[in-house]
Design a protein around this motif. Sequence first.
Motif, PDB file in Angstrom:
ATOM      1  N   TRP A   1       0.869  -1.178   0.000  1.00 23.64           N
ATOM      2  CA  TRP A   1       0.000   0.000   0.000  1.00 23.64           C
ATOM      3  C   TRP A   1       0.901   1.221   0.000  1.00 23.64           C
ATOM      4  CZ3 TRP A   1      -3.116   2.112   4.717  1.00 23.64           C
ATOM      5  CH2 TRP A   1      -3.819   3.247   4.307  1.00 23.64           C
ATOM      6  N   TYR A   2       0.896   1.932  -1.107  1.00 24.94           N
ATOM      7  CA  TYR A   2       1.680   3.155  -1.252  1.00 24.94           C
ATOM      8  C   TYR A   2       0.940   4.265  -0.507  1.00 24.94           C
ATOM      9  CZ  TYR A   2       3.802   0.477  -5.021  1.00 24.94           C
ATOM     10  OH  TYR A   2       4.431  -0.480  -5.754  1.00 24.94           O
ATOM     11  N   LYS A   3       1.024   4.253   0.794  1.00 28.04           N
ATOM     12  CA  LYS A   3       0.185   5.061   1.673  1.00 28.04           C
ATOM     13  C   LYS A   3       0.427   6.564   1.531  1.00 28.04           C
ATOM     14  CE  LYS A   3       0.724   4.478   6.174  1.00 28.04           C
ATOM     15  NZ  LYS A   3       0.677   3.875   7.507  1.00 28.04           N
TER      16      LYS A   3
ATOM     17  N   GLY B   1       1.877  -6.099   5.374  1.00 34.68           N
ATOM     18  CA  GLY B   1       1.464  -5.879   6.755  1.00 34.68           C
ATOM     19  C   GLY B   1       2.450  -5.115   7.623  1.00 34.68           C
ATOM     20  N   ASN B   2       3.626  -4.792   7.100  1.00 32.74           N
ATOM     21  CA  ASN B   2       4.642  -4.079   7.877  1.00 32.74           C
ATOM     22  C   ASN B   2       4.799  -2.648   7.390  1.00 32.74           C
ATOM     23  OD1 ASN B   2       5.545  -6.423   9.453  1.00 32.74           O
ATOM     24  ND2 ASN B   2       6.285  -7.182   7.491  1.00 32.74           N
ATOM     25  N   ASP B   3       4.803  -1.693   8.332  1.00 36.03           N
ATOM     26  CA  ASP B   3       5.024  -0.293   7.984  1.00 36.03           C
ATOM     27  C   ASP B   3       6.458  -0.091   7.527  1.00 36.03           C
ATOM     28  OD1 ASP B   3       2.443   0.540   8.620  1.00 36.03           O
ATOM     29  OD2 ASP B   3       2.960   0.973  10.706  1.00 36.03           O
TER      30      ASP B   3
END
Length: 143
Positions: free
Chosen positions: A73-75, A105-107
């Motif tokens: 996810w390119y947040k 799942g990892n930031d």
Amino acid sequence: MATLIFPIQAQNSSTSNTEKEIIQLSMDKWQWMADKDIAKLTPLFHPQAKFVHMSGTWTTARELEIIETGSIWYKKATVHDTAVELVGNTAVVWNRITLESVVRGNDAKVEFTVTEVYHKEGSDWQMLAMTFSSVRETHKIGK
């Protein structure tokens, strides 16, 4: 909703309309990736494009699947610097970014220079390649 941040830069009178168009497209692409907007990304990504990440290289179909499922996810992409080179109907864009993402799942928060290659067919630009290069935060793009 994800956030895209990029510095407001004074308009450079020597920047062509085509350069402005491709920079805006690149900025839009970061937002579409953050929003997981597959409907907007699908026509942008050429079917034969390649995407080079730290963990591998894959196809458009795989990149779209990764974005849609949130595997990556390119947040939040903070764009610090952008340069464009035009050669005929091809544009190469370099963005120096800080990317905040969620990877399996990892930031993660990583500094990258991202090289994007676009080709214009008719009135539409399509991305042919996107490569993430890990860099130091002091890295500058030569113009």
